[in-house]
Design an enzyme around this catalytic site. Structure first.
Site, PDB file in Angstrom:
ATOM      1  N   TYR A  57       0.797  -1.133  -0.040  1.00 30.69           N
ATOM      2  CA  TYR A  57       0.059   0.212   0.070  1.00 30.69           C
ATOM      3  C   TYR A  57       0.868   1.327  -0.102  1.00 30.69           C
ATOM      4  O   TYR A  57       0.885   2.018  -0.810  1.00 30.69           O
ATOM      5  CB  TYR A  57      -0.942   0.013   1.130  1.00 30.69           C
ATOM      6  CG  TYR A  57      -1.952   0.981   1.165  1.00 30.69           C
ATOM      7  CD1 TYR A  57      -3.109   1.054   0.165  1.00 30.69           C
ATOM      8  CD2 TYR A  57      -1.766   2.196   1.808  1.00 30.69           C
ATOM      9  CE1 TYR A  57      -4.041   1.870   0.147  1.00 30.69           C
ATOM     10  CE2 TYR A  57      -2.813   3.295   1.811  1.00 30.69           C
ATOM     11  CZ  TYR A  57      -4.045   3.033   1.031  1.00 30.69           C
ATOM     12  OH  TYR A  57      -4.851   4.051   0.819  1.00 30.69           O
ATOM     13  N   SER A  67      -6.786   1.093  -4.737  1.00 31.07           N
ATOM     14  CA  SER A  67      -6.699   2.633  -4.435  1.00 31.07           C
ATOM     15  C   SER A  67      -5.371   3.159  -4.390  1.00 31.07           C
ATOM     16  O   SER A  67      -4.641   3.119  -5.412  1.00 31.07           O
ATOM     17  CB  SER A  67      -7.233   2.629  -2.985  1.00 31.07           C
ATOM     18  OG  SER A  67      -7.501   4.016  -2.493  1.00 31.07           O
ATOM     19  N   ASP A  86     -18.267   4.423  -7.652  1.00 35.96           N
ATOM     20  CA  ASP A  86     -16.999   4.923  -6.909  1.00 35.96           C
ATOM     21  C   ASP A  86     -16.926   6.279  -6.833  1.00 35.96           C
ATOM     22  O   ASP A  86     -16.592   7.070  -7.903  1.00 35.96           O
ATOM     23  CB  ASP A  86     -15.620   4.526  -7.306  1.00 35.96           C
ATOM     24  CG  ASP A  86     -14.510   4.537  -6.602  1.00 35.96           C
ATOM     25  OD1 ASP A  86     -14.546   5.447  -5.463  1.00 35.96           O
ATOM     26  OD2 ASP A  86     -13.374   3.867  -6.694  1.00 35.96           O
ATOM     27  N   HIS A 140     -16.206   2.507  -3.840  1.00 35.05           N
ATOM     28  CA  HIS A 140     -14.796   2.491  -3.680  1.00 35.05           C
ATOM     29  C   HIS A 140     -14.405   0.891  -3.000  1.00 35.05           C
ATOM     30  O   HIS A 140     -13.387   0.488  -3.216  1.00 35.05           O
ATOM     31  CB  HIS A 140     -14.006   3.620  -2.831  1.00 35.05           C
ATOM     32  CG  HIS A 140     -12.791   3.411  -3.106  1.00 35.05           C
ATOM     33  ND1 HIS A 140     -11.845   3.604  -4.465  1.00 35.05           N
ATOM     34  CD2 HIS A 140     -11.729   3.435  -2.190  1.00 35.05           C
ATOM     35  CE1 HIS A 140     -10.649   3.743  -3.988  1.00 35.05           C
ATOM     36  NE2 HIS A 140     -10.416   3.526  -2.614  1.00 35.05           N
TER      37      HIS A 140
END
Length: 685
Positions: free
Chosen positions: A459, A539, A622, A656
């Site tokens: 991430y 994301s 989203d 999302h």
């Protein structure tokens, strides 16, 4: 491996070249930004139809879906929250698509259903957001969301009789978490205007804090703190358990916050600054007319300060928990004590200290993994905490703060056998020499031949630490002989604020360098080889894998890129983009533009390049990361690549975070795993 040439929907190009900070920036797929145009809708349907057609024909997909149903439809339960005479918790039943909020009268009472989003819509498109129970356990304020989007409406229910108020309904509740008064007759919340004339990217600057008294028209709710006018900020407030103090925070990105307070016992009390204008974060908790403030001011690994609100000036603050070598992730006041949660080499440590910061004991955890903070009332001895790791299913425990006596509250039961698998934590050097950790989940009898397929994820942003977690959904991958690897990249908070800041703004490239170095380590140490190495992220993690793909297309055999940011020159103009400027920067700033444009994945797709097989995962509702990113990148990649296929799959009635349905998760993961099996050349299992 297993490549096939596809006939993609036609993606026309336009002659659009912006001059940004003196640099000419081509944008040949600008037309794909308009998600409301009929041309884009037609193009997108054709892309989704093609993706689903190709994914459906993959030979292992149905077997994977069957196994995923077994591991995802299961009984689970959160640790409970005590309010009044009742205990509230989140419950997922094995025969339902969505979890419920349940409660018991007393800890051993009969389970009763409070909120059941399974019944809110015929197609499952209406979801539950956050919920907040009043201190007396008599009412609940909860968010209702269409298509699991971020946009929400707040409702209030009387728990006895389950009556939903037809007056206390608040639109614009995207950021609204109700903070109840002690009496339960009202709450403070953050309100966001729903005026369609306000551009979505500018709306956060219009948020303000209001007070709602039950039974009154929300349109007349008094504003207790005006909007900031700055769309890069978040604003929120909470009232102390005793009702004495209202604490307000205005956060600027993910590295700075301003904190104010107000004494609610004084009529017409003014806001008093607690920490304003300092480049640091402050998280205050009020207890017995004192503030306990967790902060990274002068302490990248965090500390706790004690503040007397009668003397709030910075020189009067007293340090009660000093900075240590481990990062202080979180703290809470429970049972008249400080509960402290530390992170040491990305695994949790739990401690209990007295209010002066003196250590009372360490809470013994079942192993190396991830725990929650102790959860409970500030004046009650009973508390709960959870634990999990990659090979240790989720458990919740009940404990006494005073004595440390502990018992099991709930253990997740799931039809997988973790016994054949183990977790290896390794440390490797990034491009600039930084030591970076990574978890590798694999069979105990693994032989490092360099042939084993690996799914690498990460991430690297927004202070989010990638700590060990248990996911039944990973096991179908492991059972097929795969390795699962999680890299702990800079940009997160694994080693405190310095780790975060070394992966943000002008240093964002460090995150991609860390990830590429993780992949190179896996190849060098003969866990795998490039054509057997897949990367996956969503994301900000979608930005991560997109950047890695365009920077090192030779290093990966397949890519799964979900709900991503990929056009970093224009990201701030869409969705919630302006709220992330503090993390990424903006092309409106000359120096930041230079850094953004240097790594923006969409702008670095090169024609004639052999890119890995790529599965783009997008969502039709989203409203956080605009789907234009996935559309533009997919079009560019399809046109440019000489390698594997590029598929754009669109989740329907989804935000999302997905569609909030187990069956949708099963279908998405079955597609993802089947895609990886095919294009990493994995044998049928």
């Amino acid at each position: 491996m297993g490549e096939t040439k596809l006939s993609y929907p036609a993606s026309r190009t336009v002659d659009v070249v912006d001059t940004v900070q003196g640099t000419k920036v081509p944008d040949p797929y600008r037309w794909l930004e308009d998600g409301e145009s009929e041309e884009v809708k037609t193009w997108l349907k054709a892309q989704d139809d093609l993706a689903r057609q190709e994914l459906a024909r993959l030979p292992e997909r149905d077997k994977l879906a069957a196994r995923l149903k077994e591991v995802l439809y299961r009984e689970s339960m959160s640790s409970p929250m005590h309010r009044g005479s009742r205990y509230f918790y989140y419950r997922q039943h094995a025969n339902q698509e969505k979890g419920q909020v349940c409660f018991r009268e007393g800890l051993d009472g009969e389970e009763q259903v409070l909120l059941d989003p399974n019944t809110w819509s015929a197609d499952g498109s209406v979801s539950l957001g956050s919920y907040s129970v009043s201190w007396d356990g008599k009412r609940v304020a909860y968010q209702v969301k269409a298509n699991n989007s971020d946009e929400a409406t707040l409702h209030v229910m009387e728990i006895d009789g389950r009556k939903v108020s037809d007056v206390d309904t608040i639109e614009g509740a995207k950021y609204a978490d109700a903070s109840w008064t002690p009496e339960g007759d009202g709450f403070y919340y953050t309100w966001l205007p729903t005026d369609p004339k306000i551009p979505a990217s500018e709306r956060p600057g219009y948020a303000d804090v209001r007070y709602h008294k039950l039974g009154t028209d929300p349109k007349s709710d008094p504003v207790v703190r005006e909007k900031t006018g700055d769309p890069t900020t978040f604003i929120g407030a909470g009232v102390s358990r005793d009702g004495h103090w209202l604490l307000l925070s205005i956060t600027h990105g993910w590295d700075t916050s301003d904190v104010f307070f107000k004494d609610l016992r004084k009529k017409d009390a003014e806001w008093v600054p607690l920490a304003v204008g300092r480049k640091a974060l402050y998280y205050p908790t009020a207890y017995k007319d004192r503030f306990y403030v967790s902060t990274n001011e002068g302490a990248p690994l965090w500390k706790i300060m004690l503040v007397d609100p009668a003397k709030p000036q910075r020189e009067n603050w007293k340090e009660v928990v000093p900075e240590r070598r481990e990062s202080l992730e979180e703290f809470a006041i429970v049972g008249g004590h400080l509960a402290l949660k530390y992170l040491k080499d990305v695994t949790s440590r739990l401690e209990v200290a007295d209010l002066d910061g003196k250590r009372v004991r360490e809470v013994k955890l079942p192993g190396l993994g991830t725990s929650s903070i102790l959860g409970g009332q500030e004046d009650e001895d009973e508390a709960f905490y959870t634990f999990q790791s990659f090979t240790h299913p989720w458990e919740a425990f009940r404990t006494s703060v005073k004595t440390g006596e502990t018992s099991l509250w709930f253990r997740l039961k799931i039809p997988v056998d973790p016994e054949p698998y183990t977790v290896t934590q390794v440390f490797f050097r990034s491009k600039d020499g930084t030591r970076v950790p990574m978890f590798i989940v694999h069979r105990k009898d693994l032989k490092k031949t360099g042939d084993t397929p690996v799914m690498l994820t990460g991430y690297g942003g927004f202070q989010a630490s990638s700590t060990p977690y248990f996911s039944g959904a990973v096991y179908p991958w492991l059972e097929r002989g795969g390795i699962y690897a999680v890299a702990n990249l800079r940009g997160g908070s694994e080693y405190g604020e310095e780790w975060h800041q070394n992966g943000m703004l002008l240093k964002k490239q460090n995150v991609f360098d860390d990830f590429i170095a993780a992949a190179e380590y896996l190849v060098k140490e003969r866990y795998t080889r490039p054509d057997r190495l897949a990367i996956s992220g969503g994301s900000n993690g979608g930005l991560l894998v997109g950047a890695a793909e365009v920077q090192r297309p030779d290093l990966f055999g397949a890519v799964v890129c979900a709900v991503p940011l990929l056009d970093m020159v224009r990201y701030h103009l869409f969705g919630s983009g302006r709220t992330w400027i503090g993390e990424y920067g903006s092309s409106e700033n000359p120096e930041q533009f230079k850094a953004l444009y240097a790594y923006s994945p969409y702008h670095h797709v090169r024609a004639g390049t052999r890119y890995p097989a790529t599965l783009m995962l997008s969502a039709d509702s989203d409203d956080r990361v605009d789907p234009m990113h996935a559309r533009k990148f997919a079009a560019a990649l399809q046109t440019a690549t000489t390698g594997g296929p590029v598929l754009l799959r669109v989740e329907r009635n989804a935000g999302h975070g997905g569609a909030d349905l187990i069956k949708a998760t099963v279908e998405r993961l079955a597609d993802q795993y089947a895609f990886l099996l095919q294009y990493l050349g994995m044998n049928a299992g």
